[in-house]
Design a protein around this motif. Sequence first.
Motif, short mmCIF file in Angstrom:
data_model
loop_
_atom_site.label_atom_id
_atom_site.label_comp_id
_atom_site.label_asym_id
_atom_site.label_seq_id
_atom_site.Cartn_x
_atom_site.Cartn_y
_atom_site.Cartn_z
N GLY A 70 0.81 -1.22 0.00
CA GLY A 70 0.00 0.00 0.00
C GLY A 70 0.84 1.26 0.00
N ASN A 71 2.06 1.15 -0.52
CA ASN A 71 3.00 2.27 -0.52
C ASN A 71 3.43 2.66 -1.92
OD1 ASN A 71 3.32 2.53 2.34
ND2 ASN A 71 4.62 0.72 2.34
N LEU A 72 4.06 3.81 -2.00
CA LEU A 72 4.82 4.24 -3.15
C LEU A 72 6.28 4.32 -2.68
CD1 LEU A 72 2.51 7.12 -4.43
CD2 LEU A 72 2.78 4.83 -5.42
N CYS A 73 7.19 4.65 -3.59
CA CYS A 73 8.58 4.81 -3.17
C CYS A 73 9.26 5.86 -4.03
CB CYS A 73 9.33 3.48 -3.22
SG CYS A 73 9.56 2.80 -4.86
N ALA A 74 10.35 6.36 -3.52
CA ALA A 74 11.15 7.36 -4.23
C ALA A 74 12.62 6.98 -4.10
CB ALA A 74 10.91 8.74 -3.64
N THR A 75 13.39 7.30 -5.13
CA THR A 75 14.82 7.01 -5.11
C THR A 75 15.52 7.88 -4.08
OG1 THR A 75 14.71 6.53 -7.49
CG2 THR A 75 16.90 6.87 -6.55
N VAL A 76 16.32 7.25 -3.23
CA VAL A 76 17.17 7.96 -2.29
C VAL A 76 18.54 8.12 -2.93
CG1 VAL A 76 18.31 7.84 -0.03
CG2 VAL A 76 15.93 7.11 -0.27
N GLU A 77 19.04 7.04 -3.52
CA GLU A 77 20.31 7.08 -4.26
C GLU A 77 20.40 5.84 -5.13
OE1 GLU A 77 23.45 5.13 -4.04
OE2 GLU A 77 22.35 3.68 -2.86
N PHE A 78 21.19 5.97 -6.20
CA PHE A 78 21.54 4.77 -6.96
C PHE A 78 22.88 5.00 -7.62
CE2 PHE A 78 20.24 6.35 -11.12
CZ PHE A 78 20.84 5.50 -12.03
N LYS A 79 23.57 3.89 -7.84
CA LYS A 79 24.88 3.96 -8.51
C LYS A 79 24.90 2.92 -9.61
CE LYS A 79 28.51 1.82 -6.96
NZ LYS A 79 29.51 1.29 -7.39
N ILE A 80 25.75 3.18 -10.58
CA ILE A 80 25.90 2.27 -11.70
C ILE A 80 27.38 2.09 -11.99
CG2 ILE A 80 25.64 4.15 -13.39
CD1 ILE A 80 24.19 2.09 -15.22
N ASN A 81 27.76 0.87 -12.29
CA ASN A 81 29.11 0.55 -12.76
C ASN A 81 28.98 0.08 -14.20
OD1 ASN A 81 29.27 0.48 -9.85
ND2 ASN A 81 31.27 -0.42 -10.10
N TYR A 82 29.69 0.76 -15.10
CA TYR A 82 29.68 0.39 -16.51
C TYR A 82 30.79 -0.62 -16.74
CZ TYR A 82 26.82 4.59 -16.88
OH TYR A 82 25.84 5.53 -16.72
N CYS A 83 30.46 -1.77 -17.33
CA CYS A 83 31.44 -2.84 -17.53
C CYS A 83 31.88 -2.98 -18.98
CB CYS A 83 30.85 -4.16 -17.04
SG CYS A 83 30.38 -4.11 -15.30
N GLN A 84 30.95 -2.84 -19.90
CA GLN A 84 31.22 -2.94 -21.34
C GLN A 84 30.33 -1.94 -22.06
OE1 GLN A 84 33.33 -5.08 -23.09
NE2 GLN A 84 34.12 -5.74 -21.11
N PRO A 85 30.74 -1.47 -23.23
CA PRO A 85 29.86 -0.56 -23.96
C PRO A 85 28.70 -1.32 -24.62
CG PRO A 85 31.86 -0.97 -25.21
CD PRO A 85 32.04 -1.65 -23.88
N LEU B 12 23.02 -0.52 -8.07
CA LEU B 12 22.52 -0.69 -6.72
C LEU B 12 21.72 0.56 -6.38
CD1 LEU B 12 22.73 -2.44 -4.09
CD2 LEU B 12 24.65 -0.97 -3.45
N GLY B 13 20.53 0.37 -5.81
CA GLY B 13 19.69 1.52 -5.48
C GLY B 13 19.03 1.39 -4.13
N THR B 14 18.79 2.53 -3.50
CA THR B 14 18.07 2.60 -2.23
C THR B 14 16.84 3.47 -2.45
OG1 THR B 14 20.17 2.48 -1.05
CG2 THR B 14 18.26 3.22 0.21
N PHE B 15 15.70 3.00 -1.92
CA PHE B 15 14.42 3.65 -2.14
C PHE B 15 13.69 3.83 -0.82
CE2 PHE B 15 15.86 1.47 -5.81
CZ PHE B 15 15.63 2.37 -6.84
N ASN B 16 13.05 4.99 -0.66
CA ASN B 16 12.28 5.33 0.53
C ASN B 16 10.81 4.97 0.31
OD1 ASN B 16 11.81 6.68 3.09
ND2 ASN B 16 10.85 8.29 1.88
N LEU B 17 10.24 4.22 1.22
CA LEU B 17 8.82 3.88 1.17
C LEU B 17 7.99 4.99 1.82
CD1 LEU B 17 8.97 0.17 2.33
CD2 LEU B 17 8.26 0.97 0.07
N TYR B 18 6.83 5.29 1.25
CA TYR B 18 5.89 6.20 1.89
C TYR B 18 4.48 5.79 1.50
CZ TYR B 18 6.01 8.67 -2.62
OH TYR B 18 5.94 8.98 -3.94
N PRO B 19 3.51 6.03 2.38
CA PRO B 19 2.14 5.59 2.12
C PRO B 19 1.52 6.27 0.90
CG PRO B 19 2.42 6.17 4.43
CD PRO B 19 3.65 6.62 3.70
#
Length: 159
Positions: free
Chosen positions: A88-103, A143-150
């Motif tokens: 019963g929640n929504l979420c919003a991005t707190v942070e995310f990171k990406i590592n590029y390995c190949q094009p 890798l990402g972190t997300f905040n839950l909110y009603p």
Amino acid sequence: MNPSESEQTAAFDRQAFEKVVALYNKHNQFDAENGMRLEVLAPGEVRYEMLVEEKHTSSPGHCHGGALAGLMDSVLGSSALTYAFTQGNLCATVEFKINYCQPAHLKDTLVAVARIDHAGKRLIVCSGEIRLKTDGTLIAKGLGTFNLYPMNKKEFLWV
């Protein structure tokens, strides 16, 4: 996910979940404009496909890192969001990171998958990968972190 969280997710209303996912897909213009196709495997586990087109390139024949970051943010965020819907929640991005390995290159079909690594009362942590559909070559990890909110704390304009 922890067993108690899996048990909570198993008790969700499948029909309501599918309705909310359909609304999300209908109104998600970013994914539509970039040719990203979402498949919900289970709450908290998603898969995307995207064909690298000219509009995704930054140099001749090469996919822009921002297009890959957009795909990664979508797959991580959708993983968290599909789980949030069951609570019963929504979420919003707190942070995310990406590592590029190949094009990635023009005309490559990319497959992105993500799953939840941890779901707490307020935060969700997800990990994901983008691979070539043809041979599974790893293009990027995220890798990402997300905040839950009603849902009731914010006007849910999709309905």
